[in-house]
Scaffold this motif. Structure first.
Motif, PDB file in Angstrom:
ATOM      1  N   ASP A 265      -7.083   2.115   8.044  1.00 35.56           N
ATOM      2  CA  ASP A 265      -8.215   1.549   7.303  1.00 35.56           C
ATOM      3  C   ASP A 265      -9.351   1.138   8.233  1.00 35.56           C
ATOM      4  O   ASP A 265     -10.439   0.824   7.774  1.00 35.56           O
ATOM      5  CB  ASP A 265      -7.779   0.297   6.524  1.00 35.56           C
ATOM      6  N   ARG A 277     -12.791   0.814   6.235  1.00 36.73           N
ATOM      7  CA  ARG A 277     -13.286   1.779   5.254  1.00 36.73           C
ATOM      8  C   ARG A 277     -13.094   1.227   3.852  1.00 36.73           C
ATOM      9  O   ARG A 277     -11.964   1.000   3.422  1.00 36.73           O
ATOM     10  CB  ARG A 277     -12.500   3.087   5.366  1.00 36.73           C
ATOM     11  N   ILE A 279     -14.709   1.104  -0.445  1.00 37.21           N
ATOM     12  CA  ILE A 279     -15.437   1.910  -1.418  1.00 37.21           C
ATOM     13  C   ILE A 279     -16.931   1.612  -1.363  1.00 37.21           C
ATOM     14  O   ILE A 279     -17.726   2.334  -1.953  1.00 37.21           O
ATOM     15  CB  ILE A 279     -14.908   1.662  -2.850  1.00 37.21           C
TER      16      ILE A 279
ATOM     17  N   SER B   3     -10.780   1.682   0.815  1.00 36.65           N
ATOM     18  CA  SER B   3     -10.744   3.032   0.269  1.00 36.65           C
ATOM     19  C   SER B   3      -9.311   3.493   0.025  1.00 36.65           C
ATOM     20  O   SER B   3      -9.003   4.135  -0.980  1.00 36.65           O
ATOM     21  CB  SER B   3     -11.412   3.997   1.242  1.00 36.65           C
ATOM     22  N   ARG B   4      -8.430   3.143   0.958  1.00 36.91           N
ATOM     23  CA  ARG B   4      -7.037   3.568   0.828  1.00 36.91           C
ATOM     24  C   ARG B   4      -6.423   3.030  -0.458  1.00 36.91           C
ATOM     25  O   ARG B   4      -5.740   3.754  -1.186  1.00 36.91           O
ATOM     26  CB  ARG B   4      -6.229   3.071   2.042  1.00 36.91           C
ATOM     27  N   TYR B 305     -15.539   7.852  -2.492  1.00 33.72           N
ATOM     28  CA  TYR B 305     -14.845   6.566  -2.337  1.00 33.72           C
ATOM     29  C   TYR B 305     -13.645   6.577  -1.378  1.00 33.72           C
ATOM     30  O   TYR B 305     -13.330   5.584  -0.773  1.00 33.72           O
ATOM     31  CB  TYR B 305     -14.364   6.071  -3.705  1.00 33.72           C
ATOM     32  N   ARG B 308     -14.066   7.620   3.049  1.00 37.66           N
ATOM     33  CA  ARG B 308     -15.109   7.004   3.851  1.00 37.66           C
ATOM     34  C   ARG B 308     -14.577   6.377   5.124  1.00 37.66           C
ATOM     35  O   ARG B 308     -13.472   6.011   5.218  1.00 37.66           O
ATOM     36  CB  ARG B 308     -15.803   5.906   3.052  1.00 37.66           C
TER      37      ARG B 308
END
Lengths: 494, 308
Positions: A265, A277, A279, B3-4, B305, B308
């Motif tokens: 992440d 990372r 959204i 995002s994950r 989404y 990224r």
């Protein structure tokens, strides 16, 4: 367990409770309750074992439904086990605890100064207090960290030290966990459980609260932020769901309101800044509370095959763009050979005597001590210098001749990696087994947060060896836990 | 939101929906069978086709029989399209995102997964099959209800719902694709009277028979059913409705431009389609076209989404 047996024994008579020859946490000489435990032992006797069994059942159910688990590895794969909890609390009088607290603060202060010294000028070696050869063979010394000065000189922000009592009731430090100590979530969940089980007790006695830990930890982490923002981005870095302490990682993140992240992440930009990372696109990260071991933190610097880490993390840390707790390299003091030097280190750095003594420790690297160890393998406990979780140990008096021979060879081949300690008569605490109170051995893991004024948890996690006579309290090996009550002294202020 | 985790919730939504739809399909097909004349050779292969797993099925089974197909679609852990696999994937995705959804959601999916793991093929024989199908469908509905009534409308909720609505649209088109190919081209001699009940079975597999009756007010026909399941804005399993639900979630997410454009284009295509003409020719191509667009929507989500 036989319900019949439970219902036959309806009363608890402390006169029949026989912990001897061990020091018992609740019951002292002449079967009298110890200071602070009077109200509890009275209360338990009044409830009787039938009522206790019912409350225990309720506790088991609530632990299952709260989803408190830990993960064990077995050949059949991973199993999420419910956390084994014994309802009978362990009690320590506040006056006694304050002394332990002072001892722990003293200890971690010296340890942090020691770590800073090792990665700095190494005066402790120049002054002949700590041998260079021990450092040279330390598996947890990270040359990559030389020259670093984390804020306030604190490297081990969170420490979990294991305490035990011997037959006389004296507390000793058994080991210091300065890498990624775990268990604090269970300490807090145990308190939740015991509030449900003994609500009356919390009205009768002043049991000092423990729930401020996540808040204190968050505040400490925020204060480490190199950024200017008053609300820095703090993340908890976990190796993932297959880690045995994953429950705790989730728990801490949610209690602190921090994001729980995995290595994938995060990424480090070319100008050495850490981002996660999301959204909403990349978000800067200021502080990382990592629960990943050093060697997996950054594949650029440490284990190149690590999938758990973040490439470039060490660059970002060294550039001062991100704070990492515990700091990489802090584990150098989490070594059982270093442990043996702690009383000397306290004297050297603080000019004080250690408030809580060490368990007498033989260093196998010293020829005369090694000879003594090899000649007394049947009386001693042998521990590898850098293992945790109770793995790789030899408990001499209970070991087979073959195991003792094997350890003799291991010690001779690699003396630096082994220490020996006398087998301790660990203290016991009444534990509900098969419907009656039976003494079981316990230890205690308080957690210490290092900062300008260190913070020590009120008590800690009491681990109990549920098998009769067993000294092994690790949850991975059949241990359970208890709530730990620090009880305000009667007549004293609360 | 990471995002994950957004990705985990999106896939959890898709797999929970997929498990339910696969079960519906089996349930309705079983009932349909009871209404067909005894001498009919009923073909179970389309069910395998719907889940796009024919090569694997042929590798593992010599014959296409009722029992082999049902077992393959329910309990075969090696079949990624089986209900049990959908649940296993849903469970893995939910496991890491467990603290983001109401706890009962995890418990329901986990419980159903373990219940199916304990089953053997015999429990899927016709007389006990329906109970299992109903259990799976009910779990899906329960999860939807738990989310609806117990979850804040945060980003986690939105990604779960994005997955659910996209998967639902996709499953509806799959069912239409396979069934319409069957029913439109092979007006098998002597089976004419049964065409209606076959289209009824399509509706029933999507819980749409009752609603169809009220909306369309005509007898069940190919044209009516296709129009209803593609173009109806109000029926929850109609493709158009699913797209609107999908868009509703997107609206509340950041940087939704590319994804929403994709939805608009696809919506236009479906709404303006002349279903009556397509029934005569080109239905299969049209549905392929929709499915292609759904795949593209999925890719746009990933690009916006998850990657990224």
């Amino acid at each position: 367990m036989a319900l019949k047996e439970q219902s036959r024994i309806a009363t608890i008579d402390w006169k029949n409770y026989a912990p001897a020859p061990y020091y018992d946490e609740l019951i002292g000489d002449g079967q009298k309750p110890r200071a602070g435990a009077e109200a509890l032992t009275r209360h338990l006797a009044r409830l009787g074992s039938r009522e206790l069994a019912a409350r225990r059942l309720a506790a088991d159910l609530s632990i299952k439904s709260m989803g408190i688990t830990f993960t064990v590895y077995s050949e059949a794969g991973m199993i999420d086990r419910a956390w084994p909890f014994d309802i009978v609390p362990r009690v320590i009088a506040e006056s006694e605890w304050r002394r332990v607290e002072a001892g722990l603060e003293q200890r971690v202060t010296a340890l942090n100064m020691f770590i800073q010294d090792l990665y700095g000028k190494q005066k402790v070696i120049a002054d002949g207090v700590f041998p260079r050869s021990v450092l040279e063979q330390s598996v947890n010394f990270r040359p990559q960290c030389i020259g670093m000065k984390p804020r306030g000189g604190v490297w081990a922000h969170i420490c979990g030290s294991d305490l035990v009592r011997d037959g006389s009731g004296q507390f000793y430090v058994l080991e210091d966990n300065l890498r990624v100590p775990s268990g604090v979530s269970y300490m807090l969940e145990n308190r939740q459980a015991s509030k449900r089980i003994f609500p009356e007790m919390f009205a009768q006695a002043t049991i000092l609260p423990v729930d401020d830990y996540p808040g204190e930890l968050m505040e400490t982490l925020c204060a480490l932020s190199p950024g200017q923002s008053s609300t820095p981005n703090v993340v908890v870095l976990t190796p993932g769901i297959y880690n045995s302490a994953y429950f705790e990682h989730v728990w801490l993140a949610s209690q602190m309101g921090a994001e729980l992240v995995q290595g994938s992440d995060l990424y480090v930009s070319n100008d050495n800044r850490v981002f996660m990372r999301t959204i909403f696109g990349p978000q800067p990260v200021d502080v990382i509370y990592r629960r990943v071991d050093d060697m997996f933190l950054d594949p650029e610097v440490f284990n190149p095959d690590s999938m758990l880490g973040v490439p470039g993390l060490m660059r970002a840390w060294k550039a001062g763009h991100v704070a990492i707790a515990n700091a990489p390299g802090a584990g150098v003091a989490d070594d059982k050979v270093v442990y043996a030097y702690v009383p000397k280190l306290i004297r050297y750095y603080l000019d004080q005597d250690a408030i809580i003594p060490n368990v007498p420790t033989y260093l196998c690297m010293e020829p005369t001590q090694r000879e003594h160890v090899l000649a007394n393998l049947d009386k001693l406990v042998i521990k590898p210098a850098n293992e945790s979780g109770g793995y790789g140990m030899l408990i001499g008096p209970r070991a087979s001749q073959r195991d003792r021979k094997r350890f003799a060879r291991l010690i001779t081949e690699n003396p630096r990696n082994y220490i020996a300690q006398p087998t301790l008569n660990l203290s016991t605490c009444p534990t509900l087994v098969g419907g009656r109170m039976q003494p079981r051995h316990v230890d205690l893991r308080p957690f210490i947060i290092s900062r300008k004024k260190p913070y020590v948890t009120m008590g800690g996690l009491t681990r109990v060896a549920l098998r009769k006579g067993s000294l092994v309290v690790n949850s991975s090996q059949g241990g359970g836990s208890k709530d730990t009550w620090i009880v305000a002294d009667e007549g004293g202020q609360s | 939101m990471l995002s994950r985790l957004a990705n985990n919730l999106y896939w959890a939504g898709r797999y929970v929906e997929r498990a339910e739809n696969t079960a519906r399909l089996m349930g309705v097909t079983t009932y349909l069978l009871l209404d067909l004349p005894r001498q009919t050779q009923f073909d179970w292969a389309p069910l395998v086709e719907i889940t796009a797993t024919e090569p694997l099925f042929r590798e593992r089974n010599k014959e296409v029989t009722e029992q082999s197909v049902i077992e393959f679609l329910t309990l075969d852990c090696d079949n990624p399209g089986a209900v049990i696999s959908s649940l296993a994937f849903a469970r893995e995705n939910l496991r890491v995102a467990r603290d983001l959804v109401p706890r009962e959601v995890w418990e329901e999916v986990n419980g159903l997964y373990h219940a199916l793991r304990d089953l053997d093929g015999r429990s899927l024989e016709r007389r006990s099959r329906q109970a299992i199908v109903e259990r799976i469908v009910r779990s899906g509905r329960l999860v939807a209800g738990l989310l609806d009534s117990g979850m804040s409308r945060d980003a986690s909720y939105r990604f779960f719902k994005l997955g659910e609505s996209l998967e639902r649209a996709d499953m509806t088109t799959r069912i239409l694709d396979v069934r319409s190919e069957d029913l439109l081209t092979t007006t098998m001699d002597g089976l004419r009277p049964f065409e209606t009940i076959q289209w009824m079975s399509v509706l029933k597999s999507l819980s749409g028979y009752q609603m169809y009756r009220r909306h369309e007010r005509t007898r069940v026909s190919a044209k009516g059913v296709l129009r209803f399941l593609l173009q109806n804005e109000d029926f929850p399993r109609a493709v158009l409705h699913c797209l609107d639900r999908f868009d509703e979630q997107l609206k509340r997410l950041p940087e939704n431009g590319s994804c929403r454009r994709g939805v608009r284009v696809l919506r236009g295509k479906i709404q303006s389609a002349a279903i009556a003409d397509l029934v005569d020719s080109g239905m299969s191509e049209f549905i392929d076209w929709i499915q292609g667009d759904l795949i593209e929507l999925d890719q746009r989500l990933h690009a916006t989404y998850f990657g990224r």
